[in-house]
Enzyme design. Structure first.
Site, PDB file in Angstrom:
ATOM      1  N   LYS A 189      35.476  50.471  32.327  1.00 60.71           N
ATOM      2  CA  LYS A 189      36.406  49.369  32.049  1.00 60.71           C
ATOM      3  C   LYS A 189      35.596  48.074  32.101  1.00 60.71           C
ATOM      4  CE  LYS A 189      38.729  46.254  33.539  1.00 60.71           C
ATOM      5  NZ  LYS A 189      38.600  44.841  33.041  1.00 60.71           N
ATOM      6  N   GLU A 264      28.876  46.328  43.990  1.00 61.63           N
ATOM      7  CA  GLU A 264      27.863  45.268  43.830  1.00 61.63           C
ATOM      8  C   GLU A 264      28.636  43.971  43.715  1.00 61.63           C
ATOM      9  OE1 GLU A 264      24.760  45.511  44.107  1.00 61.63           O
ATOM     10  OE2 GLU A 264      24.313  47.617  43.754  1.00 61.63           O
ATOM     11  N   CYS A 298      24.789  36.942  40.186  1.00 63.14           N
ATOM     12  CA  CYS A 298      25.148  37.290  41.562  1.00 63.14           C
ATOM     13  C   CYS A 298      24.007  36.932  42.513  1.00 63.14           C
ATOM     14  CB  CYS A 298      25.476  38.766  41.652  1.00 63.14           C
ATOM     15  SG  CYS A 298      24.235  39.795  40.883  1.00 63.14           S
ATOM     16  N   GLU A 395      30.312  30.838  46.658  1.00 61.09           N
ATOM     17  CA  GLU A 395      29.659  31.255  45.414  1.00 61.09           C
ATOM     18  C   GLU A 395      30.298  30.466  44.274  1.00 61.09           C
ATOM     19  OE1 GLU A 395      30.476  35.179  43.695  1.00 61.09           O
ATOM     20  OE2 GLU A 395      28.333  35.358  43.321  1.00 61.09           O
TER      21      GLU A 395
HETATM   22  P1  NAP Z   1      35.773  39.929  38.876  1.00 61.72           P
HETATM   23  O1  NAP Z   1      36.810  38.949  38.548  1.00 61.72           O
HETATM   24  O2  NAP Z   1      35.718  40.530  40.222  1.00 61.72           O
HETATM   25  O3  NAP Z   1      35.900  41.078  37.783  1.00 61.72           O
HETATM   26  C1  NAP Z   1      35.047  42.181  37.740  1.00 61.72           C
HETATM   27  C2  NAP Z   1      35.746  43.328  37.046  1.00 61.72           C
HETATM   28  O4  NAP Z   1      36.860  43.757  37.839  1.00 61.72           O
HETATM   29  C3  NAP Z   1      36.331  42.951  35.684  1.00 61.72           C
HETATM   30  O5  NAP Z   1      36.187  44.039  34.815  1.00 61.72           O
HETATM   31  C4  NAP Z   1      37.775  42.686  36.025  1.00 61.72           C
HETATM   32  O6  NAP Z   1      38.647  42.799  34.928  1.00 61.72           O
HETATM   33  C5  NAP Z   1      38.029  43.781  37.044  1.00 61.72           C
HETATM   34  N1  NAP Z   1      39.212  43.563  37.875  1.00 61.72           N
HETATM   35  C6  NAP Z   1      39.853  42.398  38.155  1.00 61.72           C
HETATM   36  N2  NAP Z   1      40.921  42.633  38.949  1.00 61.72           N
HETATM   37  C7  NAP Z   1      40.969  43.961  39.183  1.00 61.72           C
HETATM   38  C8  NAP Z   1      41.833  44.818  39.924  1.00 61.72           C
HETATM   39  N3  NAP Z   1      42.880  44.360  40.595  1.00 61.72           N
HETATM   40  N4  NAP Z   1      41.557  46.155  39.939  1.00 61.72           N
HETATM   41  C9  NAP Z   1      40.501  46.650  39.291  1.00 61.72           C
HETATM   42  N5  NAP Z   1      39.645  45.891  38.551  1.00 61.72           N
HETATM   43  C10 NAP Z   1      39.868  44.561  38.508  1.00 61.72           C
HETATM   44  O7  NAP Z   1      34.315  39.341  38.628  1.00 61.72           O
HETATM   45  P2  NAP Z   1      33.812  38.556  37.344  1.00 61.72           P
HETATM   46  O8  NAP Z   1      34.450  37.218  37.352  1.00 61.72           O
HETATM   47  O9  NAP Z   1      33.919  39.399  36.135  1.00 61.72           O
HETATM   48  O10 NAP Z   1      32.242  38.456  37.701  1.00 61.72           O
HETATM   49  C11 NAP Z   1      31.733  37.547  38.613  1.00 61.72           C
HETATM   50  C12 NAP Z   1      31.527  38.169  39.990  1.00 61.72           C
HETATM   51  O11 NAP Z   1      30.762  39.345  39.911  1.00 61.72           O
HETATM   52  C13 NAP Z   1      30.762  37.255  40.913  1.00 61.72           C
HETATM   53  O12 NAP Z   1      31.331  37.261  42.197  1.00 61.72           O
HETATM   54  C14 NAP Z   1      29.380  37.885  40.970  1.00 61.72           C
HETATM   55  O13 NAP Z   1      28.648  37.586  42.106  1.00 61.72           O
HETATM   56  C15 NAP Z   1      29.693  39.323  40.833  1.00 61.72           C
HETATM   57  N6  NAP Z   1      28.543  40.041  40.313  1.00 61.72           N
HETATM   58  C16 NAP Z   1      27.836  40.844  41.147  1.00 61.72           C
HETATM   59  C17 NAP Z   1      26.726  41.517  40.698  1.00 61.72           C
HETATM   60  C18 NAP Z   1      25.927  42.405  41.600  1.00 61.72           C
HETATM   61  O14 NAP Z   1      25.219  43.247  41.107  1.00 61.72           O
HETATM   62  N7  NAP Z   1      25.993  42.260  42.893  1.00 61.72           N
HETATM   63  C19 NAP Z   1      26.344  41.395  39.380  1.00 61.72           C
HETATM   64  C20 NAP Z   1      27.075  40.563  38.548  1.00 61.72           C
HETATM   65  C21 NAP Z   1      28.185  39.910  39.030  1.00 61.72           C
HETATM   66  P3  NAP Z   1      39.066  41.440  34.124  1.00 61.72           P
HETATM   67  O15 NAP Z   1      37.833  40.973  33.463  1.00 61.72           O
HETATM   68  O16 NAP Z   1      40.091  41.911  33.173  1.00 61.72           O
HETATM   69  O17 NAP Z   1      39.588  40.468  35.128  1.00 61.72           O
END
Ligand code: NAP
Ligand code: MG
Length: 494
Positions: A189, A264, A298, A395
């Site tokens: 997804k 992650e 991240c 962050e």
């Molecule tokens: P996010 O809002 O947490 O979304 C990540 C994924 O989760 C998306 O596919 C999102 O779908 C989905 N999602 C949202 N709500 C959900 C729920 N209730 N149940 C299941 N899935 C759900 O993060 P983002 O804004 O895309 O990315 C930024 C974040 O990712 C930052 O905090 C960053 O630090 C972190 N990140 C971490 C790493 C690592 O390797 N540690 C790498 C890259 C990014 P939608 O897009 O439809 O909301």
């Protein structure tokens, strides 16, 4: 101007990829895909409902009972190598889609595309090396010659993968490659803000000979499709990359069938610059630790600590470097800073400009909202920061650096500053002194630390966070553990 292949790809109707086939049979509505540089709609994708997600999970379950289960390790390797070749053959399309969908500068998109192939090749080497052990068991009161005890490594089963938008193709490949290497089946997804990459990756996998149902791509909203995947009783494991906040939701959703979970998550990584650092090297290095990909990393090293004696030279150098980074559409070769992902993200970042001002940080460059088309944010440097400021604690996922100074050489006290955060993902130390470097590496509570570099990534190097930055490791041999389960077998004959 984009290539013909890219224009044709964008013009298609984009549905779901289930059971080895593209289907327009989705019931979760549709979503516009926009280019963050122009805000123009470039494509439309179909979204999955919970029922559509269930079909994808069933397809993955069926795939585990089909030809995939009978692939020899060597066949898995060869299929993955063909897949990597197809990625290279389609590098231009992949690069352009990443730029248009995410806004990233084309140079980063090219690296991302090359990285996807590199990562796949690394894992393509593993199927023939995944092995259990023969063990010296004396269970049941038997002697070693009366029994045979061994462990078998098996695929964990159906994996639900949920990815963020910041590195289209790369983020997806971090899940796809180890899943294929271990013989799992995957339901992916992608993030709604960058939904195109995974659809292309599914097509290329099929072309490479990955059997139907092994890789399913189901776009949809996080709260709908993501939630349905995370709580699905027939999913054995969730591999999630995204925010710490959603990570917690995933853990709760996984509790129903106690599926395995790896996470992650976010970070707020510290960067230490000592008085003996090579500043010619450190100025661009520390600047890019924050500003690369508009800070949407991240591992972003936006919490900078510098010794007072060199603070002025370092920060004025970084501010000058930041001002010189060309801002514009990622499609322009010269661009170093593209747009951030969305209007929502831009607003969030600009909110930090207000709080930094109110809390008394001094701005050396940037710090003002931009107007006009495209979600552009100028690289921003704050000095005179204090530990309690929001720009230091939270962050941001934007190009915003918060600098604090120190005036002593008590490394334990510096480590306390470094570790005063719920996160523990990355960090770096800039010094020519070996003892300072080694001691700081030990003291920093993060899953990754760089010395005179920040967040160096290689397929062989395990990557992941301590504390609230995650569970488990991606990359390297460590990632295989997340996709395998161990069976202990005891054989007797008397
Ligand atoms: P996010 O809002 O947490 O979304 C990540 C994924 O989760 C998306 O596919 C999102 O779908 C989905 N999602 C949202 N709500 C959900 C729920 N209730 N149940 C299941 N899935 C759900 O993060 P983002 O804004 O895309 O990315 C930024 C974040 O990712 C930052 O905090 C960053 O630090 C972190 N990140 C971490 C790493 C690592 O390797 N540690 C790498 C890259 C990014 P939608 O897009 O439809 O909301
Ligand atoms: Mg989101």
């Amino acid at each position: 101007m984009t290539s013909k292949a890219t224009r044709e790809f964008l013009a298609r109707k984009h549905g779901l990829w289930i059971g080895g086939k593209h289907t327009l049979d989705y019931t979760g509505g549709e979503l516009d895909v926009t280019d963050p540089a122009t805000e123009a709609v470039i494509a439309r994708v179909g979204l999955a409902s919970a029922e559509d997600m269930d079909r994808a999970v069933q397809a993955a379950r069926a795939a585990l009972r089909g030809p995939w289960a009978r692939f020899t390790p060597d066949e898995r390797t060869r299929t993955m190598l063909r897949y990597a070749e197809l990625i290279e053959k389609n590098a231009e399309l992949i690069t352009e889609l990443a730029v248009l969908d995410n806004g990233m500068p084309i140079g980063i998109a090219e690296s991302c595309s090359m990285f996807s192939a590199l990562f796949l090749r690394y894992y393509a080497g593993w199927p023939t090396k995944i092995a259990g052990q023969t063990l010296p068991s004396s269970a049941l009161g038997k002697r070693p010659d009366e029994l045979f005890a061994y462990t078998a490594r098996e695929p964990v089963g159906v994996v639900g993968a949920i990815t963020p938008w910041n590195y289209p193709f790369g983020m997806e490949m971090l899940k796809i490659a180890p899943a294929l290497a271990t013989g799992c089946a995957l339901v992916l997804k992608p993030a709604e803000d960058a939904p195109l990459a995974a659809l292309l990756l599914a097509e290329l996998a099929a072309e490479a000979g990955v059997p139907q149902g092994v890789l399913n791509v189901v776009n949809g909203l996080g709260e709908v499709a993501g939630a349905a995947l995370a709580e699905h009783p027939q999913v054995d494991k969730i591999s999630f990359t995204g925010s710490t906040e959603v990570g917690r939701i995933i853990v709760r959703a996984a509790a129903g069938n106690l599926k395995k979970v790896s996470l992650e998550l976010g970070g707020k990584s510290p960067v230490f610059v000592f008085p003996d650092a090579d500043l010619q090297h450190a100025i661009p290095g520390v600047a890019l630790a924050t500003f690369l990909l508009q800070g949407q990393n991240c591992v972003c090293g936006s919490r900078v600590f510098v010794h007072e004696s060199i603070a002025e030279e370092l920060t004025s150098g970084i501010a000058a470097f930041a001002k010189g980074l060309p801002i514009g559409s990622g499609m322009e070769r010269s661009t170093m800073i593209g747009p951030v992902i969305s209007g929502v993200q831009k607003k969030l970042i600009e909110g930090f400009f207000v709080s930094a001002r109110e809390q008394g940080a001094r701005c050396l460059t940037g710090g003002e909202p931009t107007t006009g088309r495209g979600h552009f944010v100028a690289p921003t440097v704050y000095v005179d920061c204090k530990p309690e400021m929001r720009v230091v604690r939270e962050e941001i996922f934007g190009p915003v650096m918060a600098v604090q100074t120190f005036d002593h050489d008590n490394l334990d006290a510096l480590a306390e500053l470094a570790n005063d955060t719920p996160y523990g993902l990355s960090g770096s130390v800039w010094t020519r002194d070996i003892a300072t470097a080694h001691r700081m590496v030990r003291l920093i509570d993060s899953g990754q630390v760089g010395v005179n570099c920040h967040a160096a990534m290689d397929p062989s190097m395990p990557f992941g966070g301590f504390k609230q930055s995650g569970w488990g490791r991606e990359f390297g041999a460590d990632a295989l553990e997340l996709y395998l389960r161990t069976k202990a077998v005891t054989f007797t004959w008397t």
